[in-house]
Design a protein around this motif. Sequence first.
Motif, PDB file in Angstrom:
ATOM      1  N   ASN A 277       0.814  -1.220   0.000  1.00  0.00           N
ATOM      2  CA  ASN A 277       0.000   0.000   0.000  1.00  0.00           C
ATOM      3  C   ASN A 277       0.846   1.268   0.000  1.00  0.00           C
ATOM      4  O   ASN A 277       0.356   2.343  -0.345  1.00  0.00           O
ATOM      5  N   SER A 278       2.103   1.139   0.414  1.00  0.00           N
ATOM      6  CA  SER A 278       2.989   2.309   0.470  1.00  0.00           C
ATOM      7  C   SER A 278       3.169   2.947  -0.899  1.00  0.00           C
ATOM      8  O   SER A 278       3.348   4.161  -1.015  1.00  0.00           O
ATOM      9  N   PHE A 279       3.116   2.115  -1.948  1.00  0.00           N
ATOM     10  CA  PHE A 279       3.312   2.629  -3.305  1.00  0.00           C
ATOM     11  C   PHE A 279       2.170   3.545  -3.751  1.00  0.00           C
ATOM     12  O   PHE A 279       2.309   4.288  -4.712  1.00  0.00           O
ATOM     13  N   TYR A 280       1.045   3.474  -3.052  1.00  0.00           N
ATOM     14  CA  TYR A 280      -0.104   4.300  -3.411  1.00  0.00           C
ATOM     15  C   TYR A 280      -0.151   5.601  -2.615  1.00  0.00           C
ATOM     16  O   TYR A 280      -1.065   6.400  -2.790  1.00  0.00           O
ATOM     17  N   GLU A 281       0.819   5.803  -1.736  1.00  0.00           N
ATOM     18  CA  GLU A 281       0.855   7.005  -0.906  1.00  0.00           C
ATOM     19  C   GLU A 281       1.868   7.998  -1.464  1.00  0.00           C
ATOM     20  O   GLU A 281       3.032   7.653  -1.688  1.00  0.00           O
ATOM     21  N   VAL A 282       1.412   9.225  -1.673  1.00  0.00           N
ATOM     22  CA  VAL A 282       2.291  10.266  -2.221  1.00  0.00           C
ATOM     23  C   VAL A 282       3.436  10.562  -1.267  1.00  0.00           C
ATOM     24  O   VAL A 282       4.572  10.812  -1.690  1.00  0.00           O
ATOM     25  N   SER A 283       3.156  10.511   0.032  1.00  0.00           N
ATOM     26  CA  SER A 283       4.179  10.813   1.032  1.00  0.00           C
ATOM     27  C   SER A 283       5.349   9.832   0.972  1.00  0.00           C
ATOM     28  O   SER A 283       6.483  10.181   1.309  1.00  0.00           O
ATOM     29  N   PHE A 284       5.068   8.598   0.526  1.00  0.00           N
ATOM     30  CA  PHE A 284       6.139   7.600   0.408  1.00  0.00           C
ATOM     31  C   PHE A 284       7.180   8.055  -0.614  1.00  0.00           C
ATOM     32  O   PHE A 284       8.390   7.949  -0.384  1.00  0.00           O
ATOM     33  N   TYR A 285       6.718   8.574  -1.736  1.00  0.00           N
ATOM     34  CA  TYR A 285       7.636   8.999  -2.794  1.00  0.00           C
ATOM     35  C   TYR A 285       8.404  10.259  -2.389  1.00  0.00           C
ATOM     36  O   TYR A 285       9.546  10.455  -2.803  1.00  0.00           O
ATOM     37  N   SER A 286       7.770  11.081  -1.576  1.00  0.00           N
ATOM     38  CA  SER A 286       8.465  12.250  -1.052  1.00  0.00           C
ATOM     39  C   SER A 286       9.613  11.822  -0.138  1.00  0.00           C
ATOM     40  O   SER A 286      10.741  12.308  -0.264  1.00  0.00           O
ATOM     41  N   SER A 287       9.329  10.889   0.758  1.00  0.00           N
ATOM     42  CA  SER A 287      10.358  10.378   1.669  1.00  0.00           C
ATOM     43  C   SER A 287      11.447   9.635   0.902  1.00  0.00           C
ATOM     44  O   SER A 287      12.632   9.733   1.231  1.00  0.00           O
ATOM     45  N   LEU A 288      11.030   8.911  -0.124  1.00  0.00           N
ATOM     46  CA  LEU A 288      11.994   8.188  -0.957  1.00  0.00           C
ATOM     47  C   LEU A 288      12.942   9.164  -1.654  1.00  0.00           C
ATOM     48  O   LEU A 288      14.148   8.912  -1.765  1.00  0.00           O
ATOM     49  N   GLY A 289      12.392  10.296  -2.098  1.00  0.00           N
ATOM     50  CA  GLY A 289      13.217  11.322  -2.736  1.00  0.00           C
ATOM     51  C   GLY A 289      14.274  11.857  -1.792  1.00  0.00           C
ATOM     52  O   GLY A 289      15.449  12.007  -2.166  1.00  0.00           O
ATOM     53  N   TYR A 290      13.883  12.129  -0.547  1.00  0.00           N
ATOM     54  CA  TYR A 290      14.848  12.603   0.452  1.00  0.00           C
ATOM     55  C   TYR A 290      15.905  11.534   0.742  1.00  0.00           C
ATOM     56  O   TYR A 290      17.084  11.847   0.939  1.00  0.00           O
ATOM     57  N   PHE A 291      15.473  10.286   0.775  1.00  0.00           N
ATOM     58  CA  PHE A 291      16.416   9.189   1.021  1.00  0.00           C
ATOM     59  C   PHE A 291      17.438   9.091  -0.114  1.00  0.00           C
ATOM     60  O   PHE A 291      18.636   8.875   0.127  1.00  0.00           O
ATOM     61  N   LEU A 292      16.980   9.283  -1.337  1.00  0.00           N
ATOM     62  CA  LEU A 292      17.889   9.251  -2.491  1.00  0.00           C
ATOM     63  C   LEU A 292      18.890  10.405  -2.437  1.00  0.00           C
ATOM     64  O   LEU A 292      20.031  10.264  -2.888  1.00  0.00           O
ATOM     65  N   VAL A 293      18.457  11.534  -1.872  1.00  0.00           N
ATOM     66  CA  VAL A 293      19.376  12.664  -1.679  1.00  0.00           C
ATOM     67  C   VAL A 293      20.516  12.251  -0.756  1.00  0.00           C
ATOM     68  O   VAL A 293      21.691  12.558  -1.017  1.00  0.00           O
ATOM     69  N   LEU A 294      20.178  11.548   0.318  1.00  0.00           N
ATOM     70  CA  LEU A 294      21.202  11.085   1.263  1.00  0.00           C
ATOM     71  C   LEU A 294      22.169  10.114   0.589  1.00  0.00           C
ATOM     72  O   LEU A 294      23.397  10.254   0.723  1.00  0.00           O
ATOM     73  N   ILE A 295      21.630   9.143  -0.127  1.00  0.00           N
ATOM     74  CA  ILE A 295      22.471   8.160  -0.823  1.00  0.00           C
ATOM     75  C   ILE A 295      23.358   8.851  -1.853  1.00  0.00           C
ATOM     76  O   ILE A 295      24.562   8.570  -1.961  1.00  0.00           O
ATOM     77  N   SER A 296      22.767   9.769  -2.596  1.00  0.00           N
ATOM     78  CA  SER A 296      23.506  10.500  -3.627  1.00  0.00           C
ATOM     79  C   SER A 296      24.649  11.310  -3.024  1.00  0.00           C
ATOM     80  O   SER A 296      25.747  11.374  -3.587  1.00  0.00           O
ATOM     81  N   THR A 297      24.402  11.916  -1.869  1.00  0.00           N
ATOM     82  CA  THR A 297      25.430  12.731  -1.210  1.00  0.00           C
ATOM     83  C   THR A 297      26.597  11.866  -0.740  1.00  0.00           C
ATOM     84  O   THR A 297      27.765  12.274  -0.829  1.00  0.00           O
ATOM     85  N   ILE A 298      26.287  10.681  -0.250  1.00  0.00           N
ATOM     86  CA  ILE A 298      27.347   9.741   0.153  1.00  0.00           C
ATOM     87  C   ILE A 298      28.200   9.361  -1.058  1.00  0.00           C
ATOM     88  O   ILE A 298      29.441   9.344  -0.994  1.00  0.00           O
ATOM     89  N   ILE A 299      27.534   9.081  -2.173  1.00  0.00           N
ATOM     90  CA  ILE A 299      28.247   8.724  -3.409  1.00  0.00           C
ATOM     91  C   ILE A 299      29.099   9.898  -3.891  1.00  0.00           C
ATOM     92  O   ILE A 299      30.236   9.719  -4.348  1.00  0.00           O
ATOM     93  N   MET A 300      28.552  11.111  -3.761  1.00  0.00           N
ATOM     94  CA  MET A 300      29.294  12.308  -4.171  1.00  0.00           C
ATOM     95  C   MET A 300      30.599  12.447  -3.393  1.00  0.00           C
ATOM     96  O   MET A 300      31.641  12.799  -3.965  1.00  0.00           O
ATOM     97  N   LEU A 301      30.534  12.184  -2.097  1.00  0.00           N
ATOM     98  CA  LEU A 301      31.736  12.297  -1.267  1.00  0.00           C
ATOM     99  C   LEU A 301      32.799  11.290  -1.712  1.00  0.00           C
ATOM    100  O   LEU A 301      33.985  11.629  -1.818  1.00  0.00           O
ATOM    101  N   ILE A 302      32.355  10.075  -1.989  1.00  0.00           N
ATOM    102  CA  ILE A 302      33.294   9.039  -2.444  1.00  0.00           C
ATOM    103  C   ILE A 302      33.904   9.422  -3.795  1.00  0.00           C
ATOM    104  O   ILE A 302      35.126   9.334  -3.996  1.00  0.00           O
ATOM    105  N   LEU A 303      33.055   9.883  -4.707  1.00  0.00           N
ATOM    106  CA  LEU A 303      33.521  10.234  -6.050  1.00  0.00           C
ATOM    107  C   LEU A 303      34.455  11.443  -6.049  1.00  0.00           C
ATOM    108  O   LEU A 303      35.325  11.560  -6.916  1.00  0.00           O
ATOM    109  N   SER A 304      34.270  12.331  -5.068  1.00  0.00           N
ATOM    110  CA  SER A 304      35.143  13.510  -5.002  1.00  0.00           C
ATOM    111  C   SER A 304      36.589  13.109  -4.717  1.00  0.00           C
ATOM    112  O   SER A 304      37.528  13.780  -5.163  1.00  0.00           O
ATOM    113  N   PHE A 305      36.767  12.013  -3.986  1.00  0.00           N
ATOM    114  CA  PHE A 305      38.119  11.512  -3.715  1.00  0.00           C
ATOM    115  C   PHE A 305      38.669  10.702  -4.894  1.00  0.00           C
ATOM    116  O   PHE A 305      39.868  10.486  -4.993  1.00  0.00           O
ATOM    117  N   LEU A 306      37.764  10.278  -5.764  1.00  0.00           N
ATOM    118  CA  LEU A 306      38.179   9.552  -6.966  1.00  0.00           C
ATOM    119  C   LEU A 306      38.311  10.493  -8.168  1.00  0.00           C
ATOM    120  O   LEU A 306      38.528  10.043  -9.293  1.00  0.00           O
TER     121      LEU A 306
END
Length: 204
Positions: free
Chosen positions: A111-140
């Motif tokens: 049912n989570s897939f039918y809730e708009v708030s789920f996708y909003s939270s997922l977007g914020y979570f992807l921001v966190l993951i992306s930022t971690i990847i950015m830090l790693i890539l900056s050293f590479l």
Amino acid sequence: MKGKLTLRSLISLSFLLFFLPFLRTCSDRSIENLHSEEVSKVLVVDSANKVTKDGDTIRIFEALSKQEETKLLQQEKENRIVRIQKAKKDFTFNFYTLLLETLFKDKFDGNSFYEVSFYSSLGYFLVLISTIIMLILSFLNKIKTVQFLSLINLILLSSSTILLYFCEALEDLNQIKIGYYLVFLNFILIILFSRKVLKENQTV
């Protein structure tokens, strides 16, 4: 070299900015509706103030004087303001606690897939993951990818916040806190410094 250090510092700074107040998930109107209790008048049981029995206890009910009633109403108004301020604080989250409260606290199901708030939270979570990847890539030295991911983060932040508006979790601009604006600004700075580093690499 100095540009790369600055870039890495800005990316690292993001994780500290995530600790600042980021978003309040309940509007002023909603909070005030939750605490809309009003003081009821204490009425006389009868005009003669007769003694009435309540089980084995004998009580006399008397009306409050105008002064006492005004004082009671004022006290309740002050208590209500305190409750509202506390509720505002309780509903204000930093970036990390927002994810914990909205994405990981409730059990995930179909049912989570039918809730708009789920996708909003997922977007914020992807921001966190992306930022971690950015830090790693900056050293590479993958600066172009860092720049691209920072742009993606800006899009994710904006779209996730817009989704919160559509699911009515975000109604007022004052629900967006200082941490949100600083994180947004920081990603813009990362894009600018990434561009600067790329230009420096081309001139070398």
